[in-house]
Design a protein around this motif. Structure first.
Motif, short mmCIF file in Angstrom:
data_model
loop_
_atom_site.label_atom_id
_atom_site.label_comp_id
_atom_site.label_asym_id
_atom_site.label_seq_id
_atom_site.Cartn_x
_atom_site.Cartn_y
_atom_site.Cartn_z
N ALA A 33 0.83 -1.21 0.00
CA ALA A 33 0.00 0.00 0.00
C ALA A 33 0.86 1.26 0.00
N LEU A 34 1.97 1.25 0.73
CA LEU A 34 2.86 2.41 0.74
C LEU A 34 3.48 2.65 -0.63
N GLY A 35 3.88 1.56 -1.29
CA GLY A 35 4.44 1.71 -2.63
C GLY A 35 3.44 2.30 -3.60
N LEU A 36 2.18 1.90 -3.53
CA LEU A 36 1.15 2.44 -4.42
C LEU A 36 0.78 3.86 -4.04
N ALA A 37 0.69 4.14 -2.74
CA ALA A 37 0.24 5.46 -2.29
C ALA A 37 1.18 6.57 -2.72
N GLN A 38 2.45 6.26 -2.89
CA GLN A 38 3.41 7.30 -3.27
C GLN A 38 3.05 7.92 -4.62
N GLN A 39 2.42 7.16 -5.53
CA GLN A 39 2.24 7.61 -6.90
C GLN A 39 0.83 8.05 -7.24
N VAL A 40 -0.14 7.89 -6.36
CA VAL A 40 -1.53 8.19 -6.72
C VAL A 40 -1.92 9.63 -6.41
N THR A 41 -0.97 10.47 -6.00
CA THR A 41 -1.28 11.85 -5.65
C THR A 41 -1.09 12.82 -6.81
N GLY A 42 -0.78 12.33 -8.01
CA GLY A 42 -0.74 13.18 -9.19
C GLY A 42 0.61 13.76 -9.54
N THR A 43 1.66 13.37 -8.85
CA THR A 43 2.97 13.96 -9.13
C THR A 43 3.49 13.56 -10.51
N GLU A 44 3.13 12.37 -11.00
CA GLU A 44 3.57 11.98 -12.33
C GLU A 44 2.93 12.86 -13.39
N ALA A 45 1.69 13.30 -13.18
CA ALA A 45 1.05 14.22 -14.12
C ALA A 45 1.80 15.54 -14.16
N ILE A 46 2.25 16.01 -13.00
CA ILE A 46 3.01 17.27 -12.96
C ILE A 46 4.34 17.11 -13.67
N LEU A 47 5.01 15.99 -13.43
CA LEU A 47 6.34 15.79 -13.98
C LEU A 47 6.32 15.59 -15.49
N TYR A 48 5.34 14.82 -15.97
CA TYR A 48 5.32 14.48 -17.40
C TYR A 48 4.62 15.54 -18.25
N TYR A 49 3.65 16.24 -17.68
CA TYR A 49 2.78 17.10 -18.50
C TYR A 49 2.86 18.57 -18.10
N THR A 50 4.00 19.01 -17.62
CA THR A 50 4.16 20.43 -17.29
C THR A 50 3.86 21.33 -18.49
N PRO A 51 4.35 21.04 -19.70
CA PRO A 51 4.00 21.91 -20.84
C PRO A 51 2.51 21.99 -21.11
N ARG A 52 1.80 20.87 -20.99
CA ARG A 52 0.36 20.89 -21.27
C ARG A 52 -0.42 21.56 -20.15
N ILE A 53 0.11 21.54 -18.93
CA ILE A 53 -0.56 22.23 -17.83
C ILE A 53 -0.41 23.74 -17.98
N LEU A 54 0.77 24.17 -18.42
CA LEU A 54 1.02 25.60 -18.58
C LEU A 54 0.42 26.17 -19.85
N ASN A 55 0.50 25.44 -20.95
CA ASN A 55 0.11 25.95 -22.25
C ASN A 55 -1.23 25.35 -22.65
N GLN A 56 -2.28 26.15 -22.69
CA GLN A 56 -3.62 25.68 -22.96
C GLN A 56 -4.08 26.01 -24.38
N CYS A 57 -3.20 26.43 -25.26
CA CYS A 57 -3.59 26.70 -26.64
C CYS A 57 -2.72 25.91 -27.60
N LEU A 58 -3.37 25.31 -28.61
CA LEU A 58 -2.68 24.53 -29.63
C LEU A 58 -3.40 24.75 -30.96
N PRO A 59 -2.77 24.43 -32.06
CA PRO A 59 -3.45 24.55 -33.35
C PRO A 59 -4.71 23.69 -33.40
N PRO A 60 -5.65 24.02 -34.28
CA PRO A 60 -6.93 23.30 -34.32
C PRO A 60 -6.81 21.82 -34.61
N ASP A 61 -5.74 21.38 -35.31
CA ASP A 61 -5.63 19.97 -35.67
C ASP A 61 -5.00 19.13 -34.58
#
Length: 348
Positions: free
Chosen positions: A50-78
């Motif tokens: 449970a401790l091993g799983l609990a470390q990763q379910v708080t969303g830190t991987e989303a912050i680490l992997y998707y920082t550009p998409r979190i900051l930048n909310q505009c992209l071309p239409p396609d």
């Protein structure tokens, strides 16, 4: 190997009374690691996973992997859903000149995104260096609880940024502080806590199982973040991660036992908060005999030896002696002998 078996033969414990292959000195099989013979070991295995799983379910991987998409909310239409922008809820994209300059609605320049990503990585590294320097002073339990609580708070701030349209600087600060909080506690300390609470015979295999659960949680968050962001919105997604973080903090508070300052033998004892009887008695000065009454000193030493034997029995077997007055196997303890010299009391 045969040489290892010969080296450990003198210290190996006899087989358990129920006929199982459970021994104190031997390495447990995969079957015994998943289904240990004692209830205390089963609880430790479940807690480790449970401790091993609990470390990763708080969303830190989303912050680490998707920082550009979190900051930048505009992209071309396609741009498709894999880009992290959902067109049903996205504002109309600006022209390419404004997007390249970073001054369109919801747009951030590539240079700013790159610098913020560097800052997130630097906070991840810096937090682990600080944790390594201070954990033995602050304690494992308090560090992991308070840092995970801070992580939940900063994750909630990331979600509020999308509700109140805060500037990019506020979002960048929340991202960096969230990663710093993670690296101060749950990041480096999760497997320290797991390793210190597991008995030696279970440690290798159960830690590897905990790493497996940890990577399953990491992959799940990384693969579902963009879909979750499109389904419920970025504010609700990070609000969900913050709520899960609070649940994990409560789990740490109720399950993690402080092991700072204890040896591995003491940390894996049934009551790791207490120092072993051997350490306590060997460090303590002998009791002062009462004036004119040498029998009082002998009685004090006898009671101390008896208490040490009972404590070591509990630490070794995980249970109390069947009844008061039961005799322990092995050569008799000479009354008045310092506990450090009575090596046989470690075996019952």
């Amino acid at each position: 190997s045969a040489s290892a078996a010969e080296a450990g033969g003198a210290g190996a414990e006899p087989a358990a009374a129920d006929g199982s292959s459970h021994t104190t000195g031997a390495v447990a099989s995969w079957r015994d690691s998943l289904f240990p013979p004692t209830s205390r070991e089963r609880r430790l295995v479940a807690l480790s996973l449970a401790l091993g799983l609990a470390q990763q379910v708080t969303g830190t991987e989303a912050i680490l992997y998707y920082t550009p998409r979190i900051l930048n909310q505009c992209l071309p239409p396609d741009a498709g859903e894999s880009s992290g922008v959902c067109h049903a809820s996205a504002s109309p994209p600006p022209d390419l000149a404004k997007e390249a300059a970073g001054d369109g609605a919801g747009c951030t320049s590539a240079e700013v995104v790159f610098l913020v990503s560097l800052g997130v990585g630097a906070c991840k590294l810096g937090g682990e260096l600080v944790a390594a320097a201070l954990v033995d002073t602050l304690g494992r339990r308090s560090t992991i609880i308070w840092s995970n609580l801070a992580l939940s708070a900063f994750t909630a701030l990331i979600g509020l940024r999308f509700l109140f349209h805060w500037p990019v600087s506020a979002s960048a600060a929340a991202l960096c502080l969230a990663m710093l909080s993670f690296s101060l506690g749950p990041g480096p300390l999760t497997f320290v806590v797991i390793s210190e609470m597991l008995p030696l015979r279970l440690r290798a295999k159960v830690v590897s199982l905990s790493v497996f659960c940890n990577r399953v949680g990491s992959g799940t968050i990384a693969l579902t973040f963009l879909s979750l962001k499109c389904a419920i919105g970025p504010a609700a997604a990070f609000g969900l991660y913050a709520a899960v973080g609070l649940v994990v903090t409560a789990f740490y508070y109720t399950s993690v036992v402080e092991s700072t300052g204890l040896s591995l033998e003491e940390a894996t004892a049934p009551e790791p908060a207490l120092l072993s009887a051997r350490s306590r008695l060997s460090d303590a000065p002998p009791p002062e005999p009462a004036p004119g009454s040498p029998s009082a000193a002998e009685e004090a030493r006898r009671l101390a030896d008896q208490a040490a034997m009972r404590a070591l029995y509990e630490a070794e077997s995980g249970s109390r002696p069947p009844r008061p007055g039961v005799e322990f196997s092995g050569p008799p303890v000479v009354v008045g002998t310092p506990i450090a010299e009575s090596e046989h009391v470690a075996r019952v």
